[in-house]
Every structure is written in structure tokens, then in C-alpha cells.
Design a protein around this motif. Sequence first.
Motif, mmCIF file in Angstrom:
data_model
loop_
_atom_site.group_PDB
_atom_site.id
_atom_site.type_symbol
_atom_site.label_atom_id
_atom_site.label_comp_id
_atom_site.label_asym_id
_atom_site.label_seq_id
_atom_site.Cartn_x
_atom_site.Cartn_y
_atom_site.Cartn_z
ATOM 1 N N TYR A 1 -6.487 -3.383 2.629
ATOM 2 C CA TYR A 1 -6.016 -4.086 3.536
ATOM 3 C C TYR A 1 -6.195 -5.606 3.387
ATOM 4 O O TYR A 1 -7.056 -6.277 3.112
ATOM 5 C CB TYR A 1 -6.654 -3.830 4.825
ATOM 6 C CG TYR A 1 -6.071 -4.232 6.175
ATOM 7 C CD1 TYR A 1 -5.009 -4.464 6.641
ATOM 8 C CD2 TYR A 1 -6.955 -5.249 6.855
ATOM 9 C CE1 TYR A 1 -4.647 -4.869 7.421
ATOM 10 C CE2 TYR A 1 -6.857 -5.692 8.071
ATOM 11 C CZ TYR A 1 -5.150 -5.583 8.517
ATOM 12 O OH TYR A 1 -4.884 -6.192 9.645
ATOM 13 N N THR B 1 -5.191 4.663 0.912
ATOM 14 C CA THR B 1 -4.362 3.749 0.567
ATOM 15 C C THR B 1 -4.474 3.472 -1.028
ATOM 16 O O THR B 1 -5.587 3.342 -1.417
ATOM 17 C CB THR B 1 -4.498 2.465 1.461
ATOM 18 O OG1 THR B 1 -5.955 1.778 1.166
ATOM 19 C CG2 THR B 1 -4.299 2.687 2.823
ATOM 20 N N THR B 2 -3.575 2.865 -1.767
ATOM 21 C CA THR B 2 -3.439 2.538 -2.990
ATOM 22 C C THR B 2 -3.874 1.086 -3.145
ATOM 23 O O THR B 2 -4.208 0.563 -4.354
ATOM 24 C CB THR B 2 -2.163 2.832 -3.645
ATOM 25 O OG1 THR B 2 -1.135 1.828 -2.941
ATOM 26 C CG2 THR B 2 -1.721 4.207 -3.613
ATOM 27 N N LYS C 1 0.536 5.271 0.705
ATOM 28 C CA LYS C 1 -0.439 5.783 1.837
ATOM 29 C C LYS C 1 -0.309 7.362 1.707
ATOM 30 O O LYS C 1 0.939 7.833 1.754
ATOM 31 C CB LYS C 1 0.043 5.531 3.169
ATOM 32 C CG LYS C 1 -0.320 3.958 3.574
ATOM 33 C CD LYS C 1 0.172 3.524 4.959
ATOM 34 C CE LYS C 1 -0.132 2.243 5.155
ATOM 35 N NZ LYS C 1 0.213 1.548 6.522
ATOM 36 N N SER D 1 4.335 2.861 -1.959
ATOM 37 C CA SER D 1 4.498 1.246 -1.438
ATOM 38 C C SER D 1 6.053 0.802 -1.358
ATOM 39 O O SER D 1 6.785 1.576 -2.176
ATOM 40 C CB SER D 1 3.700 0.301 -2.451
ATOM 41 O OG SER D 1 4.276 0.391 -3.805
ATOM 42 N N GLN E 1 0.858 -1.333 -0.022
ATOM 43 C CA GLN E 1 0.104 0.067 -0.034
ATOM 44 C C GLN E 1 0.749 1.325 -0.035
ATOM 45 O O GLN E 1 1.747 1.527 0.647
ATOM 46 C CB GLN E 1 -0.788 0.103 1.262
ATOM 47 C CG GLN E 1 -2.005 -1.117 1.290
ATOM 48 C CD GLN E 1 -2.501 -0.898 2.679
ATOM 49 O OE1 GLN E 1 -1.957 -0.633 3.598
ATOM 50 N NE2 GLN E 1 -4.053 -0.993 2.548
ATOM 51 N N TYR F 1 -5.780 8.476 6.480
ATOM 52 C CA TYR F 1 -4.970 7.940 5.317
ATOM 53 C C TYR F 1 -5.652 7.490 4.284
ATOM 54 O O TYR F 1 -6.698 6.613 4.537
ATOM 55 C CB TYR F 1 -3.831 7.256 5.731
ATOM 56 C CG TYR F 1 -3.892 6.233 6.475
ATOM 57 C CD1 TYR F 1 -3.823 4.666 5.869
ATOM 58 C CD2 TYR F 1 -4.397 6.181 7.730
ATOM 59 C CE1 TYR F 1 -4.008 3.449 6.784
ATOM 60 C CE2 TYR F 1 -4.621 4.745 8.561
ATOM 61 C CZ TYR F 1 -4.279 3.680 7.880
ATOM 62 O OH TYR F 1 -4.455 2.320 8.528
#
Length: 182
Positions: free
Chosen positions: A137, A133-134, A71, A114, A69, A131
Amino acid sequence: MKVTPTAIPDVLVIEPKVFGDARGFFFESFNQKAFDEAVGRHVEFVQDNHSRSAKGVLRGLHYQIQQPQGKLVRVTSGAVFDVAVDIRKSSATFGDWVGVELSEANHKQLWIPSGFAHGFLVLTETAEFLYKTTDYYAPAHERAIVWSDTKLAIAWPDIGTSPKLSPKDQAGTSFLAAEVVD
């Protein structure tokens, strides 16, 4: 917005233009076009996260060995010391870290691509941390490096007490034993 590279050039401090007066303030917290120009490529975010933590809570150093990820992190209440550790084995800055204070007062954001482990320490009575994320989770692929790793020697601020850690973070591995990315 103002974009400043850190000692690890891929990690960027982003400061939005804040418009304020006696009534309060306004700023654009995210603009896809401006962000892509700042990082030099298109970045797609798929998830937003929001955490609230008490003073002394230390979260991290977390990363995902698969589905890594990127962020974009910021604080909307309180203040934290935010850290990114380069875990890209082929990088010239492998094993280096950068730390930045993020707060509701300074409005700074940190772009952590990342290939980095990430963590933060809460400096105020509470802090709310947001945040983007790309990637999603993926608990099966999540790893943690111990916050106090001697090889990394992160200069965490002294808050007058030992950090409060989750069991997962207490069980973090050393940097030298950690799985890293290419």
C-alpha cells in the motif's frame, strides 16, 4: 480449481474445489503453483488485507498510479458486488469494467491484475473481504475514481439505499480526468 475469464480476459474468476458434507466444508483458498498456472506467470504476493463493512458500504474505485497492485480478492462472510475497471490506456478494453458477486456461499475469488481500479459494494448486513496484493500500500500514489462515473456506467446492484462512502471516495475523480497507466 476452475478458472473462468471475464469479459476482460485478464480478470479471472477463480472457483476452488470445495469438499463439503454434513460437518461443513474444506477448500484450498490459495495454492501458489495452481494460481501461477491459472494466470500463466509467476505472481508474488506481498501483503494480505482484511476488511469488514456494513450493508451499503461502497469502497472504491481505488488504484495506485505507482506501485500498482494486482489483487486476488474473496469474501469469507456475507456478499459483495466486486468491480474491476481497466485503466490501462494501451489496452483494447480500456475503460471497460466487469462485476462479479463474491460471497461466503459461492467461494468465488477474483484475480484483478495491476492496471485496474477496484471497488466493491456490500450486499448483505455485513461482509468480510480478504485480498492479497502484489505490491505494498502506497497512500501517496493512491487514486480514486468516483463510483458513479457516467462514462463507466457501472451497473451497481440496487440495494434500496444510497451507498455509504468514505470522504476519499466521495471526492473521487471522473474516469476522463483520472490518471491512468500505459
